[in-house]
Scaffold this active site. Sequence first.
Site, PDB file in Angstrom:
ATOM      1  N   GLY A 189      15.315   8.041  12.960  1.00  0.00           N
ATOM      2  CA  GLY A 189      14.798   9.206  13.972  1.00  0.00           C
ATOM      3  C   GLY A 189      13.291   9.427  13.816  1.00  0.00           C
ATOM      4  CG  ASN A 190      11.156  11.076  16.904  1.00  0.00           C
ATOM      5  OD1 ASN A 190      10.359   9.866  17.027  1.00  0.00           O
ATOM      6  ND2 ASN A 190      11.654  11.760  17.556  1.00  0.00           N
ATOM      7  CB  THR A 191      11.964  13.647  10.915  1.00  0.00           C
ATOM      8  OG1 THR A 191      11.521  14.524  11.659  1.00  0.00           O
ATOM      9  CG2 THR A 191      11.626  14.152   9.500  1.00  0.00           C
TER      10      THR A 191
ATOM     11  CG  ASP B 270      19.320   9.945  19.409  1.00  0.00           C
ATOM     12  OD1 ASP B 270      19.284   9.608  20.593  1.00  0.00           O
ATOM     13  OD2 ASP B 270      18.919  11.102  19.069  1.00  0.00           O
TER      14      ASP B 270
ATOM     15  N   GLY C 268      19.402   8.339  25.272  1.00  0.00           N
ATOM     16  CA  GLY C 268      18.760   7.822  23.948  1.00  0.00           C
ATOM     17  C   GLY C 268      20.250   7.328  23.148  1.00  0.00           C
TER      18      GLY C 268
ATOM     19  CB  ILE D 283      15.234   5.828   8.344  1.00  0.00           C
ATOM     20  CG1 ILE D 283      14.084   5.410   8.917  1.00  0.00           C
ATOM     21  CG2 ILE D 283      16.247   4.678   8.433  1.00  0.00           C
ATOM     22  CD1 ILE D 283      13.323   4.214   8.829  1.00  0.00           C
TER      23      ILE D 283
END
Length: 256
Positions: free
Chosen positions: A8-10, A109, A107, A12
């Site tokens: 993810g952007n923030t 996710d 996406g 893992i």
Amino acid sequence: MILVTSIGNTNIDVGVYQDRVKLTQFQFHSDTKKSSSEYHSLFDSFLKYHNIDKDKLEGGIISSVVPNLTAIVKLAIQKLLNKECLVVNKSLKSGLSIQIDNPSELGADLLCQGVACFNNYQDNCLIINLGNVNKILVISKDKSYKGGIFFPGINLQKESLAKAALLHDVELNHSENLICKSTQEAVCNGIVNEIIFAVNGFIKNIEKQTNLTYTKILTGEDSNLFKSYFKDCIYNPDLILEGLYDIYMKNRPLSK
């Protein structure tokens, strides 16, 4: 055992699953400056810490919303396991019918969450995914992703208010009071209640528009902050990892 990794952007998120049961899980920060060797060391250290024998791992699979990290982490896992690591994309079988205008927009996710959601509950489902961007996703019991709605999450709202110079730092201590006596309280309650009201409103209107009732699943990075407010939701923070396992098993021959 299967190594499943959600980039993810923030953060893992990494899990080890066997027979669809999570044996262990760990998390570290998403850092595009790290090399594959550094990520290899992180994975190796965490597996050793959790007493997981990497030689007993059958394979690995990744979902990623950070393109700059996908190849780096894949290389690290392949070096760790000495095996091919699958990456969730349109070439892999998921078993989920994507019924939106452009299926490639979905996406990895969200695809994983949809797959796990159907396999877990086999019902018409709403996935309430709370994070940097909040999402409500509609999964039908005929195993189809119907679409959804996105709106800003806590961090985006906080950043927006900071830019407006209302507050530099917002502590999200929520109360049910809607007539607030200080700026701090007003902003805090505004952010939290906006999300609560939005989620409840969207759920109500989606059920009205579709004339259906849904099993509701709460997930996402910020879901733990809100689980006490959504009592009728099933709290499942591992939905992506479960979906990764399911997709791996459906594509198992490709990893050999």
